[in-house]
Design an enzyme around this catalytic site. Structure first.
Site, PDB file in Angstrom:
ATOM      1  N   ASP A 116      35.308  70.130   5.603  1.00  0.00           N
ATOM      2  CA  ASP A 116      34.949  71.223   6.385  1.00  0.00           C
ATOM      3  C   ASP A 116      35.916  72.225   6.400  1.00  0.00           C
ATOM      4  O   ASP A 116      37.010  72.134   6.360  1.00  0.00           O
ATOM      5  CB  ASP A 116      34.590  70.509   7.801  1.00  0.00           C
ATOM      6  CG  ASP A 116      34.034  71.600   8.785  1.00  0.00           C
ATOM      7  OD1 ASP A 116      33.273  72.659   8.327  1.00  0.00           O
ATOM      8  OD2 ASP A 116      34.164  71.427  10.086  1.00  0.00           O
ATOM      9  N   HIS A 117      35.204  73.537   6.593  1.00  0.00           N
ATOM     10  CA  HIS A 117      36.336  74.624   6.905  1.00  0.00           C
ATOM     11  C   HIS A 117      36.890  74.539   8.337  1.00  0.00           C
ATOM     12  O   HIS A 117      35.924  74.709   9.081  1.00  0.00           O
ATOM     13  CB  HIS A 117      35.585  75.963   6.372  1.00  0.00           C
ATOM     14  CG  HIS A 117      35.238  76.117   4.982  1.00  0.00           C
ATOM     15  ND1 HIS A 117      34.012  76.513   4.617  1.00  0.00           N
ATOM     16  CD2 HIS A 117      35.890  75.752   3.855  1.00  0.00           C
ATOM     17  CE1 HIS A 117      33.730  76.482   3.136  1.00  0.00           C
ATOM     18  NE2 HIS A 117      34.875  75.949   2.826  1.00  0.00           N
ATOM     19  N   TYR A 144      31.681  75.216  11.039  1.00  0.00           N
ATOM     20  CA  TYR A 144      30.566  74.493  11.177  1.00  0.00           C
ATOM     21  C   TYR A 144      29.780  74.321   9.741  1.00  0.00           C
ATOM     22  O   TYR A 144      28.770  74.801   9.373  1.00  0.00           O
ATOM     23  CB  TYR A 144      29.521  75.496  12.087  1.00  0.00           C
ATOM     24  CG  TYR A 144      30.422  75.753  13.179  1.00  0.00           C
ATOM     25  CD1 TYR A 144      30.692  74.962  14.170  1.00  0.00           C
ATOM     26  CD2 TYR A 144      30.320  77.163  13.592  1.00  0.00           C
ATOM     27  CE1 TYR A 144      31.365  75.440  15.366  1.00  0.00           C
ATOM     28  CE2 TYR A 144      31.029  77.573  14.632  1.00  0.00           C
ATOM     29  CZ  TYR A 144      31.581  76.827  15.475  1.00  0.00           C
ATOM     30  OH  TYR A 144      32.104  77.451  16.615  1.00  0.00           O
ATOM     31  N   HIS A 145      30.742  74.028   8.728  1.00  0.00           N
ATOM     32  CA  HIS A 145      30.359  73.761   7.364  1.00  0.00           C
ATOM     33  C   HIS A 145      30.583  72.609   6.798  1.00  0.00           C
ATOM     34  O   HIS A 145      31.113  72.366   5.821  1.00  0.00           O
ATOM     35  CB  HIS A 145      31.152  74.729   6.423  1.00  0.00           C
ATOM     36  CG  HIS A 145      30.993  76.112   6.829  1.00  0.00           C
ATOM     37  ND1 HIS A 145      31.911  77.459   6.539  1.00  0.00           N
ATOM     38  CD2 HIS A 145      30.109  76.988   7.634  1.00  0.00           C
ATOM     39  CE1 HIS A 145      31.666  78.469   6.792  1.00  0.00           C
ATOM     40  NE2 HIS A 145      30.287  78.268   7.397  1.00  0.00           N
ATOM     41  N   PRO A 146      30.240  71.470   7.517  1.00  0.00           N
ATOM     42  CA  PRO A 146      30.652  70.081   7.022  1.00  0.00           C
ATOM     43  C   PRO A 146      29.726  69.850   6.072  1.00  0.00           C
ATOM     44  O   PRO A 146      28.571  70.134   5.847  1.00  0.00           O
ATOM     45  CB  PRO A 146      30.255  69.228   8.214  1.00  0.00           C
ATOM     46  CG  PRO A 146      29.075  70.025   8.951  1.00  0.00           C
ATOM     47  CD  PRO A 146      29.518  71.351   8.952  1.00  0.00           C
TER      48      PRO A 146
END
Length: 538
Positions: A293-294, A473-475
């Site tokens: 994730d980011h 919110y990039h999992p």
């Protein structure tokens, strides 16, 4: 619908694309099961409404991660879409393909058909872009893309000038051949309304007689005949329903819900499943692991000129913006706050950008528990420059807590647990300060509010980064793709290793995270996956 050929679990970004593509010929019956409800809600359709949906359990799973040592023990909020369109109905709408080299890494990992040329063709197929080279960008796809013009705050242009003074190029198209530089972003917005995957793909498909969408249908388990998945069981309105698929079940629950359902159905780490009393059907320790994730944070400044704070802060500003949106589909409510951004390399010798930048002519220093204060900014003029890591080396996991399908899984991001990630974040924080000190940006600043001028040495900056960072919110990668069943969950055709009749199609299959926002890649990956499914269907 009786005897569907394909059952799609989840009407999120990928599930909506799969429903449209698999039903287009009219040859196949498609059933879509979505745990959430309808997307026809004002704050879903209004672009800046994501400030409201961020904490709305009617459209949001509202997950909370475990206390994270890398984030100073903080508990991070993990919003995930629980509505038609999934997270594309509640996100910030940025359309970012990612770096070409990231997809070539997918190919190099043993996944034929998933390199940059394959994915670029998928992007061209779904896009209807208004910028970029016509040979590279799609012009006729179902997803209309928008670049803000008159709605861009003047302070954004000053940020561009400061970046150029530091040697950053002004990039007219981050989805072109190069990501380097700063510039305006593209958004999934059309005529002042959010263009989610539901609007672009699912709604057209729902007009076909061979498509049925069932909302508020929470899938509790997969059904089996030996090693073959035959269908699903779901709960709706207090009743359990079991239905079979004539061809395949396609799991499109996303990076959280896809590994969760696999584990609940007995596909996952055997010892963990046994400890919860779940019958093991396929031991695969990769299910739910390899989470990437980011992670992002920002520096916030008090400005000496008006910002969006003055447009949306006072009651009369809200009234004016609301009337402008309702009557004209225009103004600050018709766009995202992150109107500009960019990509940089913390070391010029790096082969590709490793950090993403974000610019907001807006600030929210004052905390408001239970609210993402997009519609309630600070009462003074302010702006923020944010950043996140493109390719974190930290890895987390998502594991079910029990055999109860209605209990949220345990999300352990392990953010900033790798020293390289911390070093990148620190280097970028120093870069942001140099950027803020460059003219003409410096002329617009009264004071640095966060973290503040007293936070100057490396230890203090790292402590601030840990305390104020969180997911962007990039999992991805919790059901990652690969040819080796000892290292992956799905094969290059997205079939679950060791299980027949089941594929996973969503961002959980990414072999590695990409540089930038992940929603565009989830949509393009589903477009590519639909080609594989239709090929195998004959």
């Amino acid at each position: 619908m009786q005897n569907p050929d394909f059952i799609i679990i989840g009407a999120g970004s990928s599930g909506c694309v799969m429903a449209e593509r698999l039903s287009a010929s009219g040859r196949h019956k498609v059933l879509v099961l979505e745990a959430g409800g309808d997307d026809r809600r004002f704050f879903v359709q209004m672009p800046l409404g994501y400030g409201k949906t961020f904490f709305d359990p009617k459209v949001n799973w509202m997950y909370r991660a475990e206390p994270d040592p890398g984030l100073a023990g903080n508990v991070d909020h993990w919003p995930r879409g629980r509505v038609l369109g999934g997270s594309s109905s509640i996100n910030a709408m940025v359309w970012m393909r990612g770096n070409r080299a990231d997809f070539d890494d997918w190919l190099a990992a043993g996944n034929p058909g998933w390199g940059s040329e394959d994915m670029w063709q998928a992007f061209r197929s779904v896009e209807c872009a208004v910028i970029g080279d016509e040979l590279n960008r799609g012009r006729t796809g179902p997803l209309n893309l928008f670049v803000p013009g008159a709605t861009v705050h003047p302070l954004t242009r000053k940020w561009f000038e400061a970046g150029e003074a530091m040697g950053l190029p002004l990039n007219p198209d981050f989805n072109g051949e190069s990501q380097d530089g700063i510039g305006l972003l593209e958004f999934t917005i059309h005529k002042g309304r959010r263009l989610s995957a539901a609007r672009a793909f699912l709604r057209p498909a729902m007009k076909r007689p061979n498509v049925r969408v069932v909302t508020n249908a929470h899938v509790t388990s997969l059904t089996f005949d030996g090693s073959r998945v035959t269908g699903v069981t779901y709960r709706r309105g207090g009743k359990l329903v079991t239905i079979s698929a004539g061809r395949e079940v396609i799991l499109s629950g996303g990076a959280v819900n896809s590994p969760q359902l696999l584990q609940l159905s007995g596909i996952g780490p055997a010892e963990h499943l046994k400890s919860l009393g779940i019958e093991v059907r396929r031991d695969n320790p990769n299910v739910g692991r390899n989470l990437e994730d980011h992670v992002g944070t920002n520096y916030t400044f008090r400005a000496n000129c008006a910002t969006i704070n003055q447009q949306l802060g006072p009651w009369w500003g809200k009234l004016h913006a609301g009337l402008r949106y309702v009557l004209m589909r225009d103004g600050p409510l018709s766009v995202s706050l992150n109107q500009a951004g960019g990509f940089i390399r913390t070391d010029p010798d790096r082969p590709r950008p490793n950090m993403q930048l974000y610019f907001q002519a807006f600030s929210t220093v004052i905390p408001r528990p239970g609210e993402r204060p997009i519609l309630s900014p600070d009462p003074w003029p302010g702006f923020s420059i944010g950043w996140s890591n493109c390719r974190p080396r930290s890895r987390g996991e998502i594991m079910v807590r029990s055999s109860d399908p209605f209990e949220a899984p345990r999300i352990s991001p392990n953010a900033l647990s790798h020293e390289d990630d911390v070093a990148e974040m620190l280097a970028t924080g120093k870069f942001i300060r140099r950027m803020a000190a460059a003219k003409p940006m410096a002329d617009c600043i009264e004071a640095e509010l966060l973290p503040g001028p007293d936070i100057v040495d490396d230890d203090a900056m790292i402590d601030d980064i840990r305390r104020r960072s969180g997911t962007v919110y990039h999992p991805v990668a919790t059901c990652r793709m690969g040819p080796d069943p000892e290292r992956a969950v799905v094969d290059p055709r997205l079939r679950v290793h060791g299980v027949d009749g089941l594929r996973v199609v969503d961002c959980s299959i990414f072999p590695n995270i990409i540089a930038g926002n992940t929603n565009a890649a989830a949509i393009a990956a589903a477009w590519r996956a639909s080609e594989l499914v239709l090929q195998d269907a004959g």
